[in-house]
Design a protein around this motif. Structure first.
Motif, PDB file in Angstrom:
ATOM      1  N   TYR A 274     -50.422   5.642 -67.622  1.00  0.00           N
ATOM      2  CA  TYR A 274     -51.077   6.852 -67.129  1.00  0.00           C
ATOM      3  C   TYR A 274     -50.154   8.067 -67.179  1.00  0.00           C
ATOM      4  O   TYR A 274     -50.622   9.197 -67.364  1.00  0.00           O
ATOM      5  CB  TYR A 274     -51.576   6.625 -65.701  1.00  0.00           C
TER       6      TYR A 274
ATOM      7  N   ARG B 173     -57.420   9.537 -66.022  1.00  0.00           N
ATOM      8  CA  ARG B 173     -57.680   9.119 -64.656  1.00  0.00           C
ATOM      9  C   ARG B 173     -57.417   7.623 -64.488  1.00  0.00           C
ATOM     10  O   ARG B 173     -57.138   6.923 -65.450  1.00  0.00           O
ATOM     11  CB  ARG B 173     -59.134   9.441 -64.280  1.00  0.00           C
ATOM     12  N   LYS B 174     -57.540   7.168 -63.272  1.00  0.00           N
ATOM     13  CA  LYS B 174     -57.288   5.758 -62.976  1.00  0.00           C
ATOM     14  C   LYS B 174     -58.318   4.840 -63.614  1.00  0.00           C
ATOM     15  O   LYS B 174     -58.016   3.686 -63.916  1.00  0.00           O
ATOM     16  CB  LYS B 174     -57.254   5.538 -61.459  1.00  0.00           C
ATOM     17  N   ASP B 175     -59.513   5.319 -63.809  1.00  0.00           N
ATOM     18  CA  ASP B 175     -60.547   4.509 -64.469  1.00  0.00           C
ATOM     19  C   ASP B 175     -60.549   4.715 -65.980  1.00  0.00           C
ATOM     20  O   ASP B 175     -61.563   4.406 -66.645  1.00  0.00           O
ATOM     21  CB  ASP B 175     -61.923   4.827 -63.889  1.00  0.00           C
ATOM     22  N   ASN B 176     -59.464   5.294 -66.529  1.00  0.00           N
ATOM     23  CA  ASN B 176     -59.278   5.531 -67.973  1.00  0.00           C
ATOM     24  C   ASN B 176     -60.287   6.530 -68.545  1.00  0.00           C
ATOM     25  O   ASN B 176     -60.598   6.490 -69.737  1.00  0.00           O
ATOM     26  CB  ASN B 176     -59.357   4.213 -68.758  1.00  0.00           C
TER      27      ASN B 176
END
Length: 220
Positions: A51, A68-71
């Motif tokens: 990330y 983002r964390k959810d790609n």
């Protein structure tokens, strides 16, 4: 030791957010849109620095989106135009995509083709970008193989004569091949004159020999 790292990460994220919102001036009455998509990590798993090292650029950095964390990623406040979306990662390479936004706000994504710009190969939207391959910065060292030794010129020069010596007698013992060889020799055989006759005709002259032959015929 963790506090400086967190502080550096927070500062870098804030700078990227500022750049992403303020890199291009937008007219007050101009409509703006969003470009969104998702990046699939490699099958081997998400690296620890995935990330922090992955960035999504539009037109070579005119717009920058953060993963983002959810790609997923989003480009905000984008006016109408054509944009080249590319993923920048030091470990894996992704295929760039062109996204076009018309005056009515319709988005169309297609594969990027610099050679034939008129060709349209559509891509699903929202974008779903998958890694192509792992980036190799160094060339793989060549390894020794047995075929390299067998195909070397020195080995071929040593082995081929031995093979010919072993196979040629067996081939000559065959009666059919022997007849073929004799036939070829008979075709390539020429009746060459003797060397003494050639030298005699050269030194005495061909005309003298012809005159002698004519005299003998008259005498007869």
């Amino acid at each position: 030791m963790e506090y400086p790292k967190l502080l550096f990460a927070a500062i870098s994220l804030s700078l990227l957010v500022c750049f992403s919102y303020g890199q291009r001036d937008v007219e007050p009455n101009q409509d703006v849109y969003t470009i969104e998509g998702r990046i699939f990590p490699p099958d081997t798993g998400i690296p620890p620095s995935w990330y922090s090292q992955t960035r999504i650029l539009a037109n070579g950095g005119e717009y920058i989106a953060i993963l983002r964390k959810d790609n997923s990623f989003v480009f905000n406040h984008v006016p109408t135009g054509s944009y080249v979306i590319e993923v920048v990662n030091p470990t894996y390479s992704y295929e760039p995509v062109r996204v076009e936004i018309n005056s009515k706000g319709k988005l169309r994504a297609r594969k990027l083709n610099y050679i034939q710009t008129s060709t349209v190969d559509p891509v699903a939207y929202p974008l779903a970008l998958t890694p192509l391959a792992r980036i190799r910065y160094f060339q793989i060292r060549e390894q020794w193989r047995a075929t390299d030794f067998l195909y070397s010129p020195m080995v071929l020069m040593m082995v081929l004569p031995l093979v010919i010596i072993m196979i040629l007698p067996k081939v000559m013992n065959d009666p059919e091949t022997r007849k073929e060889m004799e036939h070829l020799n008979s075709l390539t055989r020429y009746d060459m004159p003797e060397m003494s006759e050639v030298l005699a005709s050269f030194f005495t002259g061909g005309e003298k020999q012809k005159s002698k032959a004519v005299r003998k015929k008259k005498a007869q």
